[in-house]
Design an enzyme around this catalytic site. Structure first.
Site, short mmCIF file in Angstrom:
data_model
loop_
_atom_site.label_atom_id
_atom_site.label_comp_id
_atom_site.label_asym_id
_atom_site.label_seq_id
_atom_site.Cartn_x
_atom_site.Cartn_y
_atom_site.Cartn_z
N ASN A 144 -5.64 -36.46 -56.42
CA ASN A 144 -4.73 -35.35 -56.13
C ASN A 144 -5.41 -34.45 -55.11
OD1 ASN A 144 -3.09 -33.10 -56.10
ND2 ASN A 144 -3.66 -32.39 -58.15
N LYS A 166 -4.19 -31.92 -53.53
CA LYS A 166 -3.70 -30.52 -53.53
C LYS A 166 -3.43 -30.10 -52.07
CE LYS A 166 -6.52 -29.90 -57.55
NZ LYS A 166 -7.01 -28.99 -58.55
N HIS A 213 1.85 -30.22 -62.92
CA HIS A 213 0.42 -29.93 -62.80
C HIS A 213 0.18 -28.47 -63.23
CE1 HIS A 213 -3.50 -29.15 -61.01
NE2 HIS A 213 -3.68 -30.46 -61.02
N GLU A 221 -1.45 -26.18 -62.01
CA GLU A 221 -1.33 -25.19 -60.93
C GLU A 221 0.14 -24.86 -60.64
OE1 GLU A 221 -3.82 -27.30 -58.17
OE2 GLU A 221 -5.52 -26.86 -59.49
N GLU A 252 -5.16 -32.87 -68.76
CA GLU A 252 -6.08 -32.13 -67.91
C GLU A 252 -6.34 -30.75 -68.51
OE1 GLU A 252 -5.93 -33.66 -63.65
OE2 GLU A 252 -4.30 -32.24 -63.80
N GLY A 285 -11.27 -28.17 -61.47
CA GLY A 285 -11.86 -27.49 -60.31
C GLY A 285 -12.98 -26.53 -60.69
N SER A 341 -12.57 -32.25 -63.18
CA SER A 341 -13.93 -32.38 -62.62
C SER A 341 -14.54 -33.77 -62.80
CB SER A 341 -14.85 -31.30 -63.22
OG SER A 341 -14.35 -30.01 -62.91
C1 PEP Z 1 -6.61 -31.87 -60.71
O1 PEP Z 1 -6.30 -30.92 -60.03
O2 PEP Z 1 -5.73 -32.64 -61.12
C2 PEP Z 1 -8.03 -32.07 -61.01
C3 PEP Z 1 -8.33 -32.83 -62.02
O3 PEP Z 1 -8.93 -31.43 -60.21
P1 PEP Z 1 -10.54 -31.57 -60.25
O4 PEP Z 1 -10.87 -33.03 -60.36
O5 PEP Z 1 -11.01 -30.98 -58.96
O6 PEP Z 1 -11.01 -30.81 -61.45
#
Ligand code: PEP
Length: 272
Positions: free
Chosen positions: A29, A31, A114, A116, A186, A192, A232
């Protein structure tokens, strides 16, 4: 050879077997990141790379770059999708991307709900479920994201919250279609932040979610819904996380932006 050495050899063999045989879904992803030049350079690096045929490799770029994916990945095994869609065919929805537009560029996947989008744009479970339904009608696989924030985790009632996100996100979807949805767990506190859930935490939650899916939708459906982990994930931790029970793959943000790190993650998940 002492007992510890033998245990280490056996453990390594088990790890190798899992990584070489289990089919993982590896979804990046991006973003709101990258310039056109950066996208071209990423695609140049991955286009002819041998990702093997065991795993499903997906990238979701920002929509304006989808045309480059269509051009460059035509003969590649790497699939791609959108980070969001609007659940209407067309019309006065300024700034939105329709499902037909995603289909026009060859998208096979769409991220839905998601964290966000939920926290920054106020998207709720009901809105997510509308997207899931219209995506399924159009043969695009939804990747439905769920996850608790730190406060909810500390308070301890987060499992019910996750279950509600699933039930409401999959509302009014026929039983057979539920199997076509990918669910990505998640935890918001791990997205992040560099803070990954430990393999034990991931396993506990995934086993819980798997049991819930089986209980709610029956074994023939619940056991087949892919359950991804996101938060992450990077080359340094993906192997341990892949061994966690009921993890079908990963949704990866930051570490999917760099072609070499994305390739490395895929190599590890191929047992290389
Ligand atoms: C995400 O935004 O779906 C995500 C898992 O980000 P990150 O791997 O950067 O934590």
């Amino acid at each position: 050879m002492n007992k510890l050495d033998i245990e280490e050899i056996v453990r390594k063999e088990i790890v190798d077997t899992v990584l070489k045989t289990q089919e993982f879904i590896v979804a990046g992803n991006w973003k709101m990141n990258k310039t056109k030049q950066e996208v071209k350079s990423f695609l140049k690096d991955i286009k002819d790379y041998d990702f093997g045929s065991k795993n499903t490799v997906i990238v979701t770029p920002p929509s304006p770059y989808l045309y480059l994916f269509e051009e460059e990945l035509r003969y590649s095994s790497v699939l791609y999708g959108v980070q969001n869609v609007f659940p209407k065919e067309s019309g006065a929805y300024t700034g939105e991307v329709s499902i037909d537009m995603a289909k026009d560029f060859g998208c096979k996947y769409a991220i839905v709900g998601h964290s966000e989008r939920r926290s920054l744009f106020g998207e709720c479970n009901e809105f997510a479920s509308k997207k899931v339904r219209i995506l399924l009608q159009n043969n695009i696989t939804p990747i439905l994201c769920i996850g608790e924030n730190l406060e909810q985790r500390k308070q301890g009632d987060y499992k019910q919250f996750l279950v509600t996100q699933i039930v409401e996100g999959l509302a009014r979807i026929g039983e057979e279609d539920i199997k076509k949805v990918i669910i990505a767990y998640e935890p918001i506190w791990a997205i992040g932040t560099g803070e990954t859930a430990s393999p034990d935490q991931v396993e506990e939650l995934h086993v819980f979610l798997r049991s819930f899916l089986v209980e709610r939708y029956g074994e023939h459906i619940g056991k087949d819904v892919p359950l991804l982990y996101g938060g992450s994930v990077k080359p340094a931790n993906v192997k341990q996380l892949a061994l966690a029970q009921s993890v079908s793959g990963f949704l990866i943000g930051g570490a999917s932006l760099d072609a070499q790190s994305f390739i490395k993650i895929n190599d590890i998940l191929n047992g290389n």
